[in-house]
Design an enzyme around this catalytic site. Structure first.
Site, PDB file in Angstrom:
ATOM      1  N   HIS A   1       0.835  -1.198   0.000  1.00 41.47           N
ATOM      2  CA  HIS A   1       0.000   0.000   0.000  1.00 41.47           C
ATOM      3  C   HIS A   1       0.869   1.247   0.000  1.00 41.47           C
ATOM      4  O   HIS A   1       2.084   1.171   0.076  1.00 41.47           O
ATOM      5  CB  HIS A   1      -1.001  -0.022   1.154  1.00 41.47           C
ATOM      6  N   HIS A  27       1.405   3.825   2.041  1.00 40.27           N
ATOM      7  CA  HIS A  27       2.015   4.495   3.195  1.00 40.27           C
ATOM      8  C   HIS A  27       3.537   4.602   3.051  1.00 40.27           C
ATOM      9  O   HIS A  27       4.175   3.711   2.488  1.00 40.27           O
ATOM     10  CB  HIS A  27       1.658   3.759   4.483  1.00 40.27           C
ATOM     11  N   ASP A  71       5.977   4.168   5.041  1.00 38.53           N
ATOM     12  CA  ASP A  71       6.814   3.094   5.574  1.00 38.53           C
ATOM     13  C   ASP A  71       6.688   1.806   4.758  1.00 38.53           C
ATOM     14  O   ASP A  71       7.266   0.783   5.113  1.00 38.53           O
ATOM     15  CB  ASP A  71       6.501   2.853   7.062  1.00 38.53           C
ATOM     16  N   HIS A  72       5.922   1.850   3.668  1.00 33.57           N
ATOM     17  CA  HIS A  72       5.813   0.665   2.811  1.00 33.57           C
ATOM     18  C   HIS A  72       6.223   0.947   1.368  1.00 33.57           C
ATOM     19  O   HIS A  72       6.510   0.010   0.628  1.00 33.57           O
ATOM     20  CB  HIS A  72       4.380   0.123   2.826  1.00 33.57           C
ATOM     21  N   ASP A 128       0.110  -4.251   5.985  1.00 31.92           N
ATOM     22  CA  ASP A 128      -0.772  -3.821   7.068  1.00 31.92           C
ATOM     23  C   ASP A 128      -2.172  -4.251   6.689  1.00 31.92           C
ATOM     24  O   ASP A 128      -2.599  -4.044   5.555  1.00 31.92           O
ATOM     25  CB  ASP A 128      -0.714  -2.305   7.230  1.00 31.92           C
ATOM     26  N   HIS A 159      -5.284  -1.292  11.829  1.00 28.45           N
ATOM     27  CA  HIS A 159      -4.375  -2.433  11.912  1.00 28.45           C
ATOM     28  C   HIS A 159      -5.119  -3.523  12.675  1.00 28.45           C
ATOM     29  O   HIS A 159      -5.988  -3.236  13.486  1.00 28.45           O
ATOM     30  CB  HIS A 159      -3.122  -2.057  12.696  1.00 28.45           C
TER      31      HIS A 159
END
Lengths: 740, 697
Positions: free
Chosen positions: B88, B90, B92-93, B196, B413
């Site tokens: 996805h 975000h 951090d991804h 996530d 989450h």
């Protein structure tokens, strides 16, 4: 040995009737498409009615009437209750198409083949899939995997791949290999050697002009008319090809900053575009890309106005404009009314972008030369007033009473039937054959039809003369000859009274007749259909341009040749086109080409033998693969050993295995080989189909016509006198192959 | 498990890898977290199996900047990666993707869902703009992002793709729009990477799907460890109650939230609440994020990636056309005159608009701040949750914290209940935990271990760069098809043919069928060579008969000129007085035979008609000579070879003794390996010693 596959066309072979085919795979019945035509003729569905109950799954490929039109009717009347599989756009746009057809029909007749509720019910059990999603069927269909793939033609259009035990059955009708503005081309060509390919011969005899040229002509024609103060009518489908046309117009209008208004008029125009906006992931790469980069949704229309009411056009009555409106057949819908309005003026243009369905007004107008005049029926739904309303109420009362009587009689009949009396059986039949009351004066025809349908709807009442239940059958009384419907010269005499009647009626209505009639549809105010026949002098220009978005004949042939199915089934196309493609494919693609008739079951079970074995580690450690493209290949000698539960395992042979004939693997192209040799410094040239290498050596490919059919090795001859060159060239030739 | 039937192989996961020493390297599946191992941030998981390499996610660590924020890319060779899958959008991804695509030697293919790709572009451009780092610390710039867009390919949910024999598809993951869980199938071993995920359906997103097939390995997030979420209804009620009561007392509500993801969910809640409460219609709601405004078009478009609720609403009007909410460009455009609700980023109140509003409103008692999600350690938002008496403003002054602070988590989450339920349904034999603080992850591991204590499930919590190896012994399956399969062979029968491998599927077929079942084809090369020869044709025949067993003359009626056929392979035609023509079909033996014939014909020419009778050897003599050769060759191969008493050869290798029957080729030996080697060697020696056999077929 292989998976058993039978194909039975239920409609749509040797002609343009709707598409509907039964494919049985190991006894699991898949209905491929469930189409109807714009005329909603129940006679077309007879073959379907016989098998509908045994269908286990329905796969729908395109969101138009020809591919899914019969779903509501079949569900309601034939007990077709199997789950339906379709892509999201096919589901959504199909639903809108059905709504549009229903609303259009309902406005001009007491149409009751199905209702809006029936449409909703039929679409409720649609299972929506994504492209390339492998969907594993369960229970009876265990082991069958279905997957929709991009077909082009219409948004969401699907080529179905059905797989069982590694054997593929591919169903590809109405595909388009060309990339268009809003759609990607089909991926059909990426399927190689399916066991069975079912495809259509619809376009086998048609060849298209170059796309850019066609687009330009299209725009030129439209602009010519607009600049001469005329109106261009484009009869289109509800939610299919119209999208491409809208994009063409949008793009051109934006480039040239044109100000002529464009309207897209259908009962569902605004919701169609609203949904289409959310289907970007199903469209072409360029549309997706422009959205990703700039968030410009291609269907955020700037020039095309969406209207659901014909009256919205009133303000533009004398303004040059482009109107895209459904249906393409001109049979019903706004296009029908618009045509009647526009046809009488020479400055206007009716531009057909697809071939009209057989037997429709559009088809009649597409003949060459076009007819000078056509007879049309103008119908309108009006609320009942005065005496009529009274009569209607009385009728309702009567019906209620009769219903009570009927119920009573049924109860009675059942009692009597218990005593198995034949006499009362016939009396019951009589009691149910109630003639439609003639109270609704000027709509006898419609209500007569209505009455017949009631019988059909209410169920399978045996007429007094028959022993078992049967469908009522009515012969189409219209007479046809080669030029279309036979015209009665009397009809050309304009009847004063009737048109007066018409005028009077329309005066009596409020300013927005369409809205009123839609309104009438939705609430239950008693209303009736007023219709009259009139003859329209066709003075406007008529033009046909192919924007159907189907692959043309030449491409179809080359695609089929590339896919190279082991067996080929041809459907949907005129007898001529079917025969032509059949001959062509039998000669160049595969020997087994079938073109079955309606209800003719053909067995296309592959005669392929296959069994599974386990490859032991020991065997595999001795195997050295050679890589060839995406394949790796090796010669293997082994012996079998039966391990647990009838699984065969291959082990290395205990003794030296007999020498096998060597196999040369590779595909030699003489032109490539020529290039290769010249890089090695050898004089090389083509001479009489052979490659002349150096002074004396020739390399030649012997082409064999039977080779095209798929089997057999290439035959290559190298000849020359004994010399160094000979061995050198032979060495180079060997280097083009793998020796196993 | 129907797909086992269609796949080429079935895999039996080995429950005890150490007990099987024969496992080959190809059967080893190695997982290495390059980020998000025992931490939250910079998700990146490297997986290799059977020579195929997959990288899941490519994020950055929000707490660090520059190269320090990247996953440990130097641990791997990017050029070996076949497929990179992004779950996805975000940061951090996905945020190290432009770096990875543009600044490394990665040559594989990248996939993400449509909506992820559309938002990725906007989000990263924004990230580049707002991250205040020096030029040297910049990992990439706007142009890199635009270039990376061309390399990213899209995949739709459930769409199955195959790259280099790696098959993969994705399931809905909940969490945010376009979030996917990837299932990767390499040679029948399935690995699920959840990214996530959330198993709870909310206002616009579907809950994470339960995959149809049990994966062999499940790589799963553990952000919330063993915590449990409040039911959604209660959370939403608390949220709307707080807001309603605050504004009815004339206060202002600040919602610091990340621009994308949860923000849209909260806006939907607010818009609906306002719709149902006409008395609130004069209270404005703002979302102060240009990024969110830009992304709204994406939310309005990819309706089909959302849940049925949204899709049903869509039939009437687009639910993302908010009726009561308007965008706010900056604090200058904000007319702060009365009660209002403002949603602003960043979520941590570090700086930016949310902080400006916080500073402005924090000392007023009737105002409220609602923190709607996971807050990172060290931010102001984390600090104020504990409701300190005073806070430090951006200008350095200290102000009393009087505003109400509410922490209502809408974080999408999975909590413990969802994670354990999900794993219980799936029952994967291997579970790898990632994306969680070490403590939370440890607690989750403990709890899962006890939950799955009665099964064979293995749990792993690798740290960054710590590899986890698993072994999967494979049984390769092949399908014999075509002519070769006309009859199913009995035990002991020989099967010979072409073994064709494509991806991980094997087929065995006769050479003639190669063209039918694959895109490859076979060829025959016919060779025709003319050799000058002016002698008598009979001489050739005589000579050939001395060398080859089979030399046939064709009757003159069939061939117009005298013709010989040697070993049924090579045809020699006496075309004219000056030359002969030889014709044969290429294969190594025929080539050899033809070469010898050519040499012989040339020799006849040179030697003239002189003929020397060849000494005829007896069969016994020949046999004895052959045996001698076999013996000496075996000695050269195995060393200790003696003649045994019964005519067999006794071969001693180290402690093993084998007996070889020279006539039948049978070998007696205790050691299986040695026996096979001797059999193989002997068959090859035989092939070399004996004369060219007559063609078999």
């Amino acid at each position: 040995m292989g998976t058993s596959v039978q194909v039975t066309p239920l409609s749509g072979v040797y002609g343009e009737s709707p598409l509907c085919y039964l494919v049985a795979i190991d006894g699991f019945n898949l209905l491929m498409d469930c189409g109807w035509n714009d005329l909603f003729d129940p006679a077309l569905l007879l073959p379907l009615s016989r098998v509908a109950k045994s269908v286990d799954a329905v796969l729908v490929s395109h969101p138009d009437i020809l591919h899914l039109g019969a779903l509501p009717y079949a569900r309601k009347h034939f007990g077709l209750s199997a789950p339906v599989y379709a892509t999201e756009p096919v589901y959504r746009l199909g639903l809108l198409t059905m709504y549009d057809h229903y609303l259009s029909r309902r406005q001009i007749s007491d149409f009751d083949m199905f209702t809006l509720d029936d449409i909703d019910a039929a679409f409720q059990n649609v299972i929506r899939l994504k492209y390339s999603q492998n969907y594993h069927l369960s229970e009876k269909g265990e082991g069958i995997v279905i997957a929709p793939h991009v077909a082009g033609h219409l948004l969401g259009g699907t080529v179905w791949k059905i797989t069982k035990d590694g054997e593929d059955v591919v169903y590809a009708v109405d595909f388009n290999h060309r990339k268009e503005r809003h759609l990607n081309g089909t991926v059909l060509e990426s399927f190689v050697r399916p066991a069975v390919l079912i495809t259509d011969a619809y376009n086998a005899l048609n060849n298209q002009v170059y796309k850019r040229q066609r687009d330009q002509e299209f725009i030129d024609e439209i602009l010519r008319v607009l600049r001469a103060n005329g109106t261009v009518l484009l009869p289109v489908d509800t939610a299919g090809r119209v999208l491409e046309l809208i994009l063409i117009l949008e793009q051109y209008w934006a480039q040239q900053h044109l100000s002529f208004p464009i309207f897209f008029l259908s009962n569902v125009a605004s919701s169609t575009i609203e949904y289409v906006k959310s289907f970007l992931e199903w469209m072409s790469d360029s549309i997706a890309k422009s959205f990703e980069h700039t968030r410009d949704n291609a269907f955020l229309l700037k020039y095309v106005s969406l209207i659901i009411n014909k009256s919205d056009l009133e303000n533009y009555a004398n303004v040059p404009k482009v109107v895209l409106t459904s249906m393409a057949s001109l049979e019903v819908g706004f296009s029908h009314d618009m045509f009647v309005e526009l046809a009488t003026e020479t400055k206007n243009l009716v531009l057909f972008t697809e071939r009209g369905q057989f037997g429709t007004l559009a088809r009649m107008l597409q003949v060459d030369p076009p007819p000078k005049a056509v007879k049309v029926t103008m119908s309108k739904r009006v609320p009942l007033v005065g005496d009529e309303l009274k009569a209607y109420d009385e009728e309702q009362e009567k019906i209620k009473k009769e219903e009570a009587v009927k119920k009573a009689s049924i109860i009675k009949v059942e009692e009597v039937r218990a005593a198995s009396s034949h006499l009362s059986e016939s009396s019951k039949g009589d009691s149910m054959m109630i003639d439609p009351p003639s109270a609704v004066a000027s709509s006898e025809v419609a209500s007569h039809f209505h009455g017949k349908m009631d019988i059909l709807v209410d169920g399978f009442t045996p007429p007094s003369t028959s022993v078992t239940p049967m469908f009522p059958f009515f012969e189409n009384t219209a007479q046809w000859d080669d030029f279309g419907e036979v015209i009665n010269p009397d009809d050309y005499v304009i009847q004063e009274e009737e048109s007066n009647h018409m005028v009077g009626n329309s005066k009596g209505l409020d300013a927005k007749p369409d809205e009123a009639s839609v309104h009438l549809l939705l609430d239950s105010t008693p209303s009736k259909v007023v219709s009259h026949e009139m003859t329209v002098q066709v003075k406007c220009a008529l033009l046909y341009m192919d924007f159907e978005g189907r692959s043309d004949g030449r491409s179809v042939k080359s695609i089929i040749a590339h896919v190279a199915p082991l067996k080929l089934v041809l459907v949907h196309g005129s007898a001529e086109a079917t025969e032509h493609l059949k001959m062509h494919c039998a000669k160049h693609v595969c020997p087994q080409v079938y073109a079955p008739q309606i209800e003719e079951a053909i067995d296309v079970t592959s005669d392929l033998c296959a069994y599974k074995v386990q490859l032991s580690e020991k065997l595999m450690s001795n195997v050295l693969f050679r890589k060839m493209g995406e394949y790796e290949i090796s010669w293997m000698d082994s012996v079998t050993e039966k391990t647990n539960e009838k699984m065969l395992t291959l082990l290395p042979p205990p003794s030296a295995s007999p020498v096998h004939n060597s196999v040369l693997v590779g595909d030699l192209k003489l032109a490539d080989f020529k290039q290769f040799l010249s890089t090695k410094g050898i004089q090389v040239e083509f001479a009489g189909g052979a490659l002349k290498c150096g002074e004396h050596i020739t390399v030649r490919k012997i082409s064999d016509s039977s080779q095209k059919a798929g089997t057999g090795a290439q035959q290559i001859v190298i000849e020359g006198p004994l010399c160094d060159d000979y061995y050198k060239i032979r060495e180079h030739l060997y280097s083009q192959f793998y020796l196993l | 498990m129907a797909s086992f039937m269609t796949g080429g192989q079935s895999m039996i996961p080995n429950p005890n890898p150490t007990a099987t020493p024969i496992t080959r390297e190809g059967d080893q599946l190695v997982l290495t977290p390059l980020g998000a191992g025992n931490e939250v941030g910079r998700s990146c998981m490297h997986m290799s199996f059977k020579g195929k390499t997959v990288l899941f996610d490519c994020g950055i660590h929000p707490a660090y900047s520059g190269v320090a924020a990247l996953p440990y890319f130097d641990e791997i060779d990017p050029s070996t990666i076949d497929v990179l899958l992004i779950t996805h959008f975000h940061l951090d991804h996905a945020a190290s993707l432009p770096y990875f695509l543009e600044k490394t030697n990665f040559r594989g293919r990248v996939f993400m869902t449509h909506s992820t790709k559309a938002i990725y572009r906007l989000l990263l451009s924004d990230y580049v703009k707002v991250s205040k780092v020096s030029v040297e610390d910049m990992l990439y710039d706007e142009n890199d992002i635009i270039r990376s867009m061309d390399k990213i390919e899209v995949i739709d949910f459930h769409q199955t793709l195959e790259v280099n024999g790696i098959r993969f598809w994705c399931y809905t993951a909940g969490h945010v729009l376009g979030a996917a869980m990837f299932m990767v199938d390499i040679a029948g071993v399935r690995v699920l990477y959840t990214g996530d995920y959330s198993r709870e359906e909310d206002r616009h997103l579907r809950a994470a799907e339960l995959p149809q097939f049990t994966p062999d390995i499940c790589i799963i997030e553990s952000t919330y460890g063993v915590q449990l979420h409040q039911p959604r209804v209660i959370r939403e009620k608390r949220f709307t109650d707080v807001i309603h009561s605050t504004i009815s007392q004339g206060g202002r509500v600040l919602i610091p939230a990340f621009a994308l993801g949860r923000a849209q969910e909260l806006l939907l809640i607010l818009d609906e609440y306002w719709e149902n409460h006409p008395e609130l219609h004069n209270i404005p709601i703002y979302y102060a994020s240009p990024l969110a405004k830009r992304c709204m078009a994406v939310y309005q478009t990819y309706i089909n990636a959302m849940n049925d609720r949204i899709r049903t609403q869509f039939a009437n009007s687009n639910p993302f056309d908010f009726k009561h909410i308007s965008p706010l460009k900056s604090i200058e455009n904000f007319d702060d005159v009365g009660p209002s609700v403002v949603m602003a980023s960043p979520s941590g109140l570090q700086s930016g608009l949310s902080r400006q509003l916080f500073d402005k409103w924090c000392s007023e008692k009737k105002n409220a701040c609602v923190i709607p999600g996971y807050v990172v350690e060290g931010t102001l938002a984390k600090t104020i949750i504990n409701e300190p008496k005073e806070v430090t403003l951006m200008n350095g002054l200290v102000a009393p914290l009087n505003m109400q602070v509410h922490y209502i988590s809408f974080s999408a989450h999975a909590d413990y209940a969802q994670t354990s339920g999900f794993l219980k349904e799936l029952m994967p034999p291997h579970i790898v935990l990632v994306h969680g603080e070490a403590n939370e992850m440890g607690r989750l591991k403990q709890k899962l271990v006890s939950q799955f204590s009665d099964t064979n499930t293995k749990l792993y919590t690798p740290k960054n760069c710590e590899s986890v190896s698993m072994y999967f012994t494979s049984e390769k399956m092949a399908k014999t098809i075509g002519r070769l399969a006309e009859k199913v062979p009995e035990t002991g029968e020989a099967v010979s043919g072409l073994l064709v491998k494509k991806g991980f599927t094997y087929q065995i077929m006769a050479p003639d069928d190669l063209r039918v079942f694959s895109q490859l084809c076979t060829a025959n090369i016919t060779q025709r060579i003319t050799v000058p020869y002016s002698g008598a044709f009979e001489v050739i025949k005589y000579r050939l008969k001395q060398i080859y067993e089979s030399v046939e003359s064709l009757p003159v009626e069939e061939a117009e000129v005298p013709t010989l056929i040697v070993h049924e392979r090579v045809t020699i035609r006496h075309e004219s007085d000056t030359y002969v023509m030889m014709q044969w079909s290429s294969d190594p033996i025929s080539d050899m035979v033809s070469d010898s014939i050519v040499a012989m014909i040339l020799n006849i020419d040179r030697e003239g008609p002189k003929m020397t009778p060849i000494e005829e050897k007896t069969h016994e003599e020949m046999e004895r000579m052959a045996q001698k050769v076999v013996h000496s060759l075996m000695v050269s191969l195995f060393g200790g070879v003696k003649y045994g008493e019964d005519g067999r050869l006794v071969i001693t290798v180290d402690a093993d003794v084998a007996r070889l029957d020279v006539k039948s080729g049978e070998v007696e030996c205790e050691n299986q390996g040695l026996r096979e080697r001797i059999t193989m060697a002997f068959s090859r020696v035989q092939g070399a010693v004996r004369p060219i056999p007559k063609p078999q077929c």
